[in-house]
Design a protein around this motif. Structure first.
Motif, PDB file in Angstrom:
ATOM      1  N   LEU A  90       0.826  -1.208   0.000  1.00  0.00           N
ATOM      2  CA  LEU A  90       0.000   0.000   0.000  1.00  0.00           C
ATOM      3  C   LEU A  90       0.859   1.257   0.000  1.00  0.00           C
ATOM      4  O   LEU A  90       0.485   2.277  -0.593  1.00  0.00           O
ATOM      5  N   ARG A  91       2.008   1.193   0.637  1.00  0.00           N
ATOM      6  CA  ARG A  91       2.905   2.355   0.687  1.00  0.00           C
ATOM      7  C   ARG A  91       3.594   2.615  -0.655  1.00  0.00           C
ATOM      8  O   ARG A  91       4.162   3.690  -0.858  1.00  0.00           O
ATOM      9  N   GLN A  92       3.574   1.645  -1.544  1.00  0.00           N
ATOM     10  CA  GLN A  92       4.181   1.825  -2.867  1.00  0.00           C
ATOM     11  C   GLN A  92       3.209   2.432  -3.885  1.00  0.00           C
ATOM     12  O   GLN A  92       3.617   2.798  -4.987  1.00  0.00           O
ATOM     13  N   MET A  93       1.947   2.544  -3.524  1.00  0.00           N
ATOM     14  CA  MET A  93       0.922   2.962  -4.483  1.00  0.00           C
ATOM     15  C   MET A  93       0.801   4.476  -4.561  1.00  0.00           C
ATOM     16  O   MET A  93       1.222   5.212  -3.666  1.00  0.00           O
ATOM     17  N   LYS A  94       0.191   4.935  -5.650  1.00  0.00           N
ATOM     18  CA  LYS A  94      -0.112   6.358  -5.803  1.00  0.00           C
ATOM     19  C   LYS A  94      -1.088   6.809  -4.721  1.00  0.00           C
ATOM     20  O   LYS A  94      -1.937   6.027  -4.281  1.00  0.00           O
ATOM     21  N   PRO A  95      -1.040   8.069  -4.320  1.00  0.00           N
ATOM     22  CA  PRO A  95      -1.956   8.545  -3.270  1.00  0.00           C
ATOM     23  C   PRO A  95      -3.417   8.602  -3.697  1.00  0.00           C
ATOM     24  O   PRO A  95      -4.294   8.699  -2.840  1.00  0.00           O
ATOM     25  N   ASN A  96      -3.688   8.534  -5.010  1.00  0.00           N
ATOM     26  CA  ASN A  96      -5.092   8.579  -5.457  1.00  0.00           C
ATOM     27  C   ASN A  96      -5.583   7.221  -5.949  1.00  0.00           C
ATOM     28  O   ASN A  96      -6.672   7.132  -6.530  1.00  0.00           O
ATOM     29  N   VAL A  97      -4.823   6.163  -5.753  1.00  0.00           N
ATOM     30  CA  VAL A  97      -5.181   4.858  -6.301  1.00  0.00           C
ATOM     31  C   VAL A  97      -6.460   4.317  -5.662  1.00  0.00           C
ATOM     32  O   VAL A  97      -6.753   4.576  -4.490  1.00  0.00           O
ATOM     33  N   ILE A  98      -7.231   3.589  -6.461  1.00  0.00           N
ATOM     34  CA  ILE A  98      -8.398   2.860  -5.959  1.00  0.00           C
ATOM     35  C   ILE A  98      -8.041   1.383  -5.934  1.00  0.00           C
ATOM     36  O   ILE A  98      -7.628   0.822  -6.950  1.00  0.00           O
ATOM     37  N   VAL A  99      -8.203   0.750  -4.789  1.00  0.00           N
ATOM     38  CA  VAL A  99      -7.960  -0.690  -4.641  1.00  0.00           C
ATOM     39  C   VAL A  99      -9.309  -1.394  -4.599  1.00  0.00           C
ATOM     40  O   VAL A  99     -10.159  -1.076  -3.756  1.00  0.00           O
ATOM     41  N   ILE A 100      -9.519  -2.359  -5.506  1.00  0.00           N
ATOM     42  CA  ILE A 100     -10.785  -3.083  -5.586  1.00  0.00           C
ATOM     43  C   ILE A 100     -10.521  -4.572  -5.407  1.00  0.00           C
ATOM     44  O   ILE A 100      -9.721  -5.157  -6.143  1.00  0.00           O
TER      45      ILE A 100
END
Length: 320
Positions: free
Chosen positions: A222-232
């Motif tokens: 989660l820390r590697q993801m973009k700050p606006n990412v949507i996880v589904i």
């Protein structure tokens, strides 16, 4: 010679208006709405074929069922079945595949649009009188994002992952398939796992749950993801560390999450997602992504086809 006995342990996992076709052989049919663990052996002691969706059949149970020949899983996932024991004892196991290739991807896309455009937030604002207070023809209390031109990373490239990819591409999205976590050499058409997470605007999980994929998305990921990412997650609850996901949402390290599956189902207030269901950037559904009427009817048809094929000596959708 007595007729083979077919027992359905959890009929209410399938809506009552869905019709199971008749089996093409004489048999005794017994069904139960639900079956608690302490009733499984009693209800299956004379069974030759069992249909189960979520009831767990482990070695302790199966070893007490001398007549059992086949387990027909009323789902794709079969982690509730003791496969090594069935293999050792020669018990056939069949699952259902390809029945939700429209329903699940459409649910993913629905969650994605709802979260990216903050539909629930605007609905709640209207209910709370925000529109009247603004005194304008519209108001913007939440950001509204477009989908076209963004990137979806898909974890799991089976039928559901591929079908989701097709819909995403039709919407103008770039689609990336993530290579398995920890694999250095990528297959053609795949991107290294960590890199696939970092470039994604939307991440959709469609892989099976096993020892390798348990918490495939955790705090580090989660820390590697973009700050606006949507996880589904419409795959399995254990694919995502629910505590880490809630923390990332609360700290706004990721944009939003849409979750249809939980680590334990039904989930209650002890589940961190349920406990924080009021988060504006979290949208929950109760494991219904697979559940369009057409998909469930197809599932019912395939279950009965699997049993009919088994009795004819034909291997169809066999796990074992």
């Amino acid at each position: 010679m007595s007729l083979p006995i077919v027992v359905f342990l959890d009929r209410t996992t399938v809506p009552p208006h869905i019709v199971f076709p008749h089996l093409p052989f004489d048999h005794q049919w017994i069904e139960y709405d639900t079956t608690p663990p302490d009733k499984i052996v009693e209800r299956l002691c004379s069974a030759h074929i069992v249909i189960t969706n979520k009831v767990s059949l482990n070695e302790a149970v199966l070893s007490q069922l001398p007549h059992l020949e086949m387990i027909a899983v009323c789902a794709t996932g079969y982690n509730n079945i003791d496969i090594p024991y069935c293999q050792k004892q020669g018990i056939a196991v069949a699952n259902v595949r390809g029945y939700a290739t429209q329903s699940v991807p459409e649910h993913v896309i629905a969650l994605m649009f709802a979260l990216r455009r903050n539909l629930q937030g605007y609905h709640n604002d209207i209910m709370n009188g925000e529109w009247q207070r603004e005194k304008q023809f519209c108001f913007f209390t939440h950001p509204i994002g477009d989908i076209a031109g963004s990137t979806m990373t898909i974890i799991g490239s089976g039928e559901l992952g591929q079908a989701t990819a097709a819909l995403a591409r039709a919407l103008g999205m770039t689609v990336i398939f993530a290579e398995r976590k920890g694999i250095n050499t990528c297959r053609d058409g795949y991107m290294p796992f960590e890199q696939a997470l970092m470039v994604a605007d939307v991440i959709s999980l469609h892989c099976p749950l096993n020892d390798e994929t348990y918490h495939v998305i955790g705090d580090s990921e989660l820390r590697q993801m973009k700050p606006n990412v949507i996880v589904i997650n419409t795959g399995r609850g254990g694919l995502v560390d629910e505590h880490a996901l809630v923390t990332a949402l609360k700290e706004k390290r990721i944009g939003a999450a849409g979750v249809d599956v939980f680590s334990q189902e039904p989930a209650d207030e002890s589940n961190p997602l349920i406990a924080h269901a009021d988060l504006a950037n979290l949208l929950l559904t109760p494991h219904v992504a697979w559940g369009s009427d057409s998909a469930i009817q197809k599932l019912a048809n395939i279950v009965m086809d699997n049993i009919g094929a088994f009795k004819q000596g034909v291997n169809k959708n066999r796990v074992l």
